[in-house]
Structure formats: structure tokens, C-alpha cells
Scaffold this motif. Structure first.
Motif, PDB file in Angstrom:
ATOM      1  N   GLU A 233       0.786  -1.261  -0.122  1.00 37.44           N
ATOM      2  CA  GLU A 233       0.112   0.153   0.081  1.00 37.44           C
ATOM      3  C   GLU A 233       0.945   1.271  -0.131  1.00 37.44           C
ATOM      4  OE1 GLU A 233      -3.327   0.078  -0.450  1.00 37.44           O
ATOM      5  OE2 GLU A 233      -3.403  -2.272  -0.146  1.00 37.44           O
ATOM      6  N   ASN A 234       2.208   1.063   0.296  1.00 33.92           N
ATOM      7  CA  ASN A 234       3.100   2.291   0.520  1.00 33.92           C
ATOM      8  C   ASN A 234       4.393   2.122  -0.223  1.00 33.92           C
ATOM      9  OD1 ASN A 234       1.299   4.000   2.923  1.00 33.92           O
ATOM     10  ND2 ASN A 234       1.285   2.044   3.463  1.00 33.92           N
ATOM     11  N   GLU A 235       5.020   3.095  -0.621  1.00 33.88           N
ATOM     12  CA  GLU A 235       6.110   3.101  -0.879  1.00 33.88           C
ATOM     13  C   GLU A 235       7.449   2.653  -0.043  1.00 33.88           C
ATOM     14  OE1 GLU A 235       8.042   4.965  -5.097  1.00 33.88           O
ATOM     15  OE2 GLU A 235       8.483   6.168  -3.176  1.00 33.88           O
ATOM     16  N   THR A 236       7.991   1.684   0.097  1.00 26.64           N
ATOM     17  CA  THR A 236       9.150   1.553   1.029  1.00 26.64           C
ATOM     18  C   THR A 236      10.393   1.730   0.446  1.00 26.64           C
ATOM     19  OG1 THR A 236       9.236  -0.831   0.892  1.00 26.64           O
ATOM     20  CG2 THR A 236       7.599  -0.081   2.482  1.00 26.64           C
ATOM     21  N   VAL A 237      11.307   1.940   1.437  1.00 32.25           N
ATOM     22  CA  VAL A 237      12.904   1.874   0.890  1.00 32.25           C
ATOM     23  C   VAL A 237      13.445   0.738   1.855  1.00 32.25           C
ATOM     24  CG1 VAL A 237      15.135   3.281   0.971  1.00 32.25           C
ATOM     25  CG2 VAL A 237      12.652   4.434   0.503  1.00 32.25           C
ATOM     26  N   ALA A 238      14.496  -0.103   1.059  1.00 32.86           N
ATOM     27  CA  ALA A 238      15.180  -1.024   1.649  1.00 32.86           C
ATOM     28  C   ALA A 238      16.726  -0.489   1.287  1.00 32.86           C
ATOM     29  CB  ALA A 238      14.918  -2.350   0.897  1.00 32.86           C
ATOM     30  N   SER A 239      17.574  -0.342   2.374  1.00 31.54           N
ATOM     31  CA  SER A 239      18.989  -0.299   2.148  1.00 31.54           C
ATOM     32  C   SER A 239      19.494  -1.664   1.904  1.00 31.54           C
ATOM     33  CB  SER A 239      19.424   0.234   3.625  1.00 31.54           C
ATOM     34  OG  SER A 239      19.209  -0.402   4.702  1.00 31.54           O
ATOM     35  N   THR A 240      20.762  -1.365   1.273  1.00 32.98           N
ATOM     36  CA  THR A 240      21.245  -2.681   0.807  1.00 32.98           C
ATOM     37  C   THR A 240      22.823  -2.686   1.017  1.00 32.98           C
ATOM     38  OG1 THR A 240      21.410  -2.142  -1.638  1.00 32.98           O
ATOM     39  CG2 THR A 240      19.508  -3.479  -0.863  1.00 32.98           C
ATOM     40  N   ASN A 241      23.513  -3.699   0.805  1.00 36.28           N
ATOM     41  CA  ASN A 241      25.070  -3.500   0.845  1.00 36.28           C
ATOM     42  C   ASN A 241      25.725  -3.399  -0.653  1.00 36.28           C
ATOM     43  OD1 ASN A 241      24.142  -6.220   0.104  1.00 36.28           O
ATOM     44  ND2 ASN A 241      26.049  -7.168   1.088  1.00 36.28           N
ATOM     45  N   GLY A 242      24.896  -3.057  -1.460  1.00 37.73           N
ATOM     46  CA  GLY A 242      25.390  -2.584  -2.854  1.00 37.73           C
ATOM     47  C   GLY A 242      24.533  -3.254  -3.882  1.00 37.73           C
ATOM     48  N   ALA A 243      24.228  -2.524  -5.188  1.00 41.02           N
ATOM     49  CA  ALA A 243      23.503  -2.718  -5.995  1.00 41.02           C
ATOM     50  C   ALA A 243      23.944  -4.205  -6.478  1.00 41.02           C
ATOM     51  CB  ALA A 243      23.654  -1.847  -7.392  1.00 41.02           C
ATOM     52  N   GLN A 244      22.866  -5.122  -6.552  1.00 38.04           N
ATOM     53  CA  GLN A 244      23.009  -6.518  -6.866  1.00 38.04           C
ATOM     54  C   GLN A 244      24.127  -7.157  -6.071  1.00 38.04           C
ATOM     55  OE1 GLN A 244      23.181  -7.157 -11.033  1.00 38.04           O
ATOM     56  NE2 GLN A 244      21.615  -5.600 -11.457  1.00 38.04           N
ATOM     57  N   ALA A 245      24.208  -6.904  -4.870  1.00 34.65           N
ATOM     58  CA  ALA A 245      25.030  -7.302  -3.960  1.00 34.65           C
ATOM     59  C   ALA A 245      24.240  -8.540  -3.045  1.00 34.65           C
ATOM     60  CB  ALA A 245      25.889  -6.630  -3.013  1.00 34.65           C
ATOM     61  N   SER A 246      24.639  -9.486  -2.174  1.00 36.71           N
ATOM     62  CA  SER A 246      24.014 -10.333  -1.514  1.00 36.71           C
ATOM     63  C   SER A 246      22.628  -9.878  -0.985  1.00 36.71           C
ATOM     64  CB  SER A 246      24.836 -10.994  -0.753  1.00 36.71           C
ATOM     65  OG  SER A 246      25.311  -9.954   0.530  1.00 36.71           O
ATOM     66  N   ASN A 247      22.847  -8.673   0.026  1.00 37.70           N
ATOM     67  CA  ASN A 247      21.561  -8.384   0.503  1.00 37.70           C
ATOM     68  C   ASN A 247      20.420  -7.516  -0.424  1.00 37.70           C
ATOM     69  OD1 ASN A 247      22.795  -9.220   2.728  1.00 37.70           O
ATOM     70  ND2 ASN A 247      23.224  -7.211   3.621  1.00 37.70           N
ATOM     71  N   HIS A 248      21.113  -7.061  -1.581  1.00 33.49           N
ATOM     72  CA  HIS A 248      20.142  -6.721  -2.588  1.00 33.49           C
ATOM     73  C   HIS A 248      19.409  -7.804  -3.254  1.00 33.49           C
ATOM     74  CE1 HIS A 248      19.471  -3.858  -6.399  1.00 33.49           C
ATOM     75  NE2 HIS A 248      18.298  -4.167  -5.695  1.00 33.49           N
ATOM     76  N   ILE A 249      20.056  -8.990  -3.385  1.00 35.77           N
ATOM     77  CA  ILE A 249      19.507 -10.343  -4.058  1.00 35.77           C
ATOM     78  C   ILE A 249      18.433 -10.718  -3.008  1.00 35.77           C
ATOM     79  CG2 ILE A 249      19.813 -12.662  -4.489  1.00 35.77           C
ATOM     80  CD1 ILE A 249      22.799 -11.699  -5.481  1.00 35.77           C
ATOM     81  N   GLY A 250      18.611 -10.845  -1.780  1.00 36.65           N
ATOM     82  CA  GLY A 250      17.868 -11.051  -0.730  1.00 36.65           C
ATOM     83  C   GLY A 250      16.457 -10.197  -0.523  1.00 36.65           C
ATOM     84  N   ALA A 251      16.581  -8.973  -0.718  1.00 33.90           N
ATOM     85  CA  ALA A 251      15.477  -7.955  -0.914  1.00 33.90           C
ATOM     86  C   ALA A 251      14.788  -8.091  -1.977  1.00 33.90           C
ATOM     87  CB  ALA A 251      16.226  -6.565  -0.736  1.00 33.90           C
ATOM     88  N   GLN A 252      15.352  -8.531  -3.063  1.00 30.44           N
ATOM     89  CA  GLN A 252      14.688  -8.558  -4.470  1.00 30.44           C
ATOM     90  C   GLN A 252      13.889  -9.900  -4.415  1.00 30.44           C
ATOM     91  OE1 GLN A 252      14.681  -6.026  -6.687  1.00 30.44           O
ATOM     92  NE2 GLN A 252      13.031  -7.012  -7.758  1.00 30.44           N
ATOM     93  N   ALA A 253      14.271 -11.013  -4.039  1.00 25.69           N
ATOM     94  CA  ALA A 253      13.853 -12.368  -4.079  1.00 25.69           C
ATOM     95  C   ALA A 253      12.390 -12.056  -2.808  1.00 25.69           C
ATOM     96  CB  ALA A 253      14.728 -13.285  -3.362  1.00 25.69           C
ATOM     97  N   PHE A 254      12.533 -11.551  -1.872  1.00 23.89           N
ATOM     98  CA  PHE A 254      11.578 -11.359  -0.884  1.00 23.89           C
ATOM     99  C   PHE A 254      10.493 -10.539  -1.692  1.00 23.89           C
ATOM    100  CE2 PHE A 254      10.083  -8.374   2.486  1.00 23.89           C
ATOM    101  CZ  PHE A 254       8.951  -8.953   3.036  1.00 23.89           C
ATOM    102  N   ALA A 255      10.758  -9.243  -2.082  1.00 21.00           N
ATOM    103  CA  ALA A 255       9.626  -8.496  -2.514  1.00 21.00           C
ATOM    104  C   ALA A 255       9.112  -9.261  -3.906  1.00 21.00           C
ATOM    105  CB  ALA A 255      10.351  -7.194  -3.245  1.00 21.00           C
ATOM    106  N   ASN A 256       9.930  -9.786  -4.844  1.00 15.93           N
ATOM    107  CA  ASN A 256       9.255 -10.710  -5.793  1.00 15.93           C
ATOM    108  C   ASN A 256       8.028 -11.767  -5.257  1.00 15.93           C
ATOM    109  OD1 ASN A 256      10.917  -9.149  -7.802  1.00 15.93           O
ATOM    110  ND2 ASN A 256      12.244 -10.760  -8.125  1.00 15.93           N
ATOM    111  N   SER A 257       8.761 -12.410  -4.227  1.00 12.41           N
ATOM    112  CA  SER A 257       7.929 -13.469  -3.857  1.00 12.41           C
ATOM    113  C   SER A 257       6.492 -13.013  -3.010  1.00 12.41           C
ATOM    114  CB  SER A 257       8.435 -14.323  -2.904  1.00 12.41           C
ATOM    115  OG  SER A 257       8.987 -13.554  -1.614  1.00 12.41           O
ATOM    116  N   ALA A 258       6.432 -11.516  -2.523  1.00 17.95           N
ATOM    117  CA  ALA A 258       5.328 -11.049  -1.861  1.00 17.95           C
ATOM    118  C   ALA A 258       4.695 -10.257  -2.683  1.00 17.95           C
ATOM    119  CB  ALA A 258       6.174 -10.396  -0.659  1.00 17.95           C
ATOM    120  N   GLY A 259       5.108  -9.792  -3.783  1.00 21.58           N
ATOM    121  CA  GLY A 259       4.256  -9.217  -4.970  1.00 21.58           C
ATOM    122  C   GLY A 259       4.332  -7.562  -4.557  1.00 21.58           C
TER     123      GLY A 259
END
Length: 339
Positions: free
Chosen positions: A173-199
Motif C-alpha cells: 500500500e505504500n512505497e518503502t525503502v530498503a537499504s542494501t550492501n550494494g546494487a545486486q550484492a547479496s543483501n540486494h539479492i535477498g531484498a529482491q527475492a523477498f519482494a518478488n515473492s511477496a508481490g
């Protein structure tokens, strides 16, 4: 008659003395033979000792001091010194999402005096993004040290997100910001996998390393992030909401897995490996492989390392893991990321 008998007795005594002298002679010639058998026995013992460092060993950590990798590396180094026989000097080479440190390690002399940490899949991602000129072939695996599971994390005092479902509902419902350890680095991969699966979609705020990523979260620049268990060990200012694993992890047994909640159901995380520049001898690899294995079995080390998941893997298994993670990271380039 008496004179003849005396002469005969004297002759017998002479013959007896001569006979005694002949039996002593071989005993005198045997004594010098003992040093000749001892001298050759020492040479193979010296050769079997193999290679060992002849001065302080440099261990490159491609992140700033205080980062999760730095913390675990320093504990390993502290207890490994007694098995290596030399001081281990941690050299933090931060920048470029790890690529500056890995470039320096790849260019080091392959003499065994410089080794370093390789973070998977950050290292692999840096190759995909061409952040450095190195490839997996520029490094020689020694062993794996730590395998860490990723977690979705929020600030401990953020009342908006008591659990993972509340974060997902809010992010839809809202725009959120996720900090990561670098573009396409390990924590960004995790954030993207989570967001993709949760829609839902989010704004990525890359920081270059996990320490700065968590600082960004705590400074309220970000709403949530993904980090590894070792990165938040002992911290009370952040709160894990879910883990990227098939089963609940030992460090946080009360935290559900994402799969339990109907989201991403595969393991994601990071492996922290010890490597050397390509070209080091097999003797160098064998020396460090044995030394670090002994360290990771040492009860004193295990007590000091209780807050993170020590996971020793030998050189061959670690080399295969590096290549497997390279294939995994390259496979994310299609249909995984969004702009």
C-alpha cells in the motif's frame, strides 16, 4: 722337564692374548657406523614439514572494520595464529562493493604471505557487474569459514512492523525503502527475492557494505533491509522478521522462515571463504587448509565464535561452491531484477 713345561705354558698364554686381540677388533669397527644411519633419517623429516610462512601473514578483508565479515575474520585470525605460527594482520580494503579489495588480492604475489576473504555471492555479483577485471580463475580456494543465512530486518522500535506479514501489507500500500550492501550484492539479492515473492516493489538504497546498510536503516533512511545473522549478532537495535531458509535457524529459533509465511521458500545467504591469489603452490593451500581446519575445531575458537555459523569446507568443496555461486548469480540477470 720343568723348563720344557714352563716354556709350553708361556707359549699358550701368548696365543690366548693374540686370540683376545682378534675378537676385540670387529667391535671397534662397528661404533662409527651409528652416526651414518642417523644423518639420513633427519633429512626426510625436514622435507615432510612442507611450506610454512616465514613472517606475518596479511589477510585482506574487502570491507570496512566492524562489518560482519571483518568481525568473523578477526576471530578466526586470532585463534589461527597458533596453528599458522605467525601473526595474521587484517587489512581492510573497503570500496566498490568489495571489488577493490578483491582486485588487490588477485594482484598479490602468490607466495602464500597474502590471503583474504571472499564473500559469496557478493564476489560473484561484482564479476557479473564488471566492477573488477578479475574472474574466479584469479583466486585459489583454501576453505570456507562461515555460512550465514539472510534475514529480513527492521528497526527494533518500529511499531509499524511487528511481523513479516505487516511489512508485506504495508509495502503493498505504500512505497518503502530498503537499504542494501550494494546494487545486486547479496543483501540486494535477498531484498529482491523477498519482494518478488511477496508481490510488491520498493526503492533500493545501496550503501556499499552491510555496516553502512544497517546505519542507514537505524538512521530511518530505510524502512527495512536484508542482512545475515552474523551481521546482527548481539544487537538489540534491530529486529529480524523472517529467515531465508528451509527451516528455522539456530540463532533465531523464534523467527519464522519466509516459506512458512508463503513467501520465498529457498535458502539465501552468504558464504565467507578464505582464498589466495591464483598461482600459489599446492603446499601453500595444504598448509592453510590444515591450519584453518584445526582452528575451526579448537574449543576456544568455537566458544568465541558461538554467535555465528562456522562451516568448514575443504579447498576442493569451496572451489566448487565459488563456481556454483557464479552460475547462480549470472542466472539472476534475466527476469529477476526490475528498474
Amino acid at each position: 722337564m720343568k723348563k720344557a713345561f714352563a716354556l709350553l705354558l708361556a707359549l699358550c698364554m701368548v696365543f690366548a692374548l693374540c686370540a683376545c686381540g682378534q675378537t676385540e677388533a670387529p667391535a671397534q669397527t662397528e661404533t662409527p657406523a651409528e652416526p651414518q644411519t642417523e644423518a639420513p633419517a633427519e633429512a626426510p623429516a625436514e622435507e615432510s614439514a612442507g611450506w610454512a610462512p616465514d613472517g606475518p601473514v596479511t589477510m585482506i578483508v574487502a570491507y570496512k572494520a566492524g562489518n560482519g565479515t571483518d568481525v568473523t575474520a578477526r576471530i578466526l585470525a586470532q585463534y589461527a595464529e597458533k596453528y599458522i605460527g605467525q601473526t595474521i594482520v587484517i587489512e581492510n580494503v573497503d570500496g566498490g562493493s568489495g571489488s577493490i579489495g578483491w582486485s588487490q588480492l588477485a594482484a598479490a604475489e602468490p607466495d602464500g604471505m597474502t590471503i583474504g576473504f571472499m564473500n559469496l555471492p557478493n564476489f560473484n555479483s561484482s564479476i557479473v557487474k564488471e566492477l573488477g577485471t578479475y574472474t574466479t580463475a584469479d583466486f585459489a580456494a583454501i576453505c570456507n569459514h562461515v555460512t550465514e543465512t539472510s534475514l529480513v530486518i527492521v528497526r527494533a522500535d518500529d511499531e509499524r512492523f511487528p511481523d513479516i506479514d505487516s511489512l508485506v501489507a504495508y509495502a503493498k500500500e505504500n512505497e518503502t525503502v530498503a537499504s542494501t550492501n550494494g546494487a545486486q550484492a547479496s543483501n540486494h539479492i535477498g531484498a529482491q527475492a523477498f519482494a518478488n515473492s511477496a508481490g510488491f516493489k520498493y526503492i533500493d538504497l545501496p550503501q556499499g557494505n552491510t555496516a553502512d546498510e544497517l546505519t542507514s536503516l537505524l538512521g530511518k533512511e530505510a524502512d527495512w533491509c536484508v542482512a545475515k545473522a552474523a551481521d546482527i549478532a548481539g544487537r538489540t537495535d534491530v529486529k529480524p522478521l523472517a529467515a531465508f531458509s528451509a527451516e528455522r535457524i539456530a540463532e533465531y529459533p523464534d523467527v519464522p522462515t519466509l516459506g512458512e509465511k508463503g513467501y520465498y521458500d529457498q535458502w539465501l545467504g552468504s558464504s565467507r571463504c578464505v582464498v589466495a591469489p591464483a598461482g600459489v603452490s599446492a603446499e601453500v593451500i595444504a598448509f592453510y587448509e590444515a591450519a584453518f581446519k584445526a582452528t575451526m575445531e579448537d574449543p576456544e575458537y568455537l566458544a568465541a565464535a558461538a554467535s555465528f555459523a562456522t562451516d568448514y569446507k575443504d579447498a576442493a568443496t569451496t572451489a566448487a561452491l565459488i563456481e556454483q555461486q557464479q552460475a547462480f548469480t549470472e542466472g539472476l540477470s534475466t527476469g529477476f531484477w526490475y528498474e
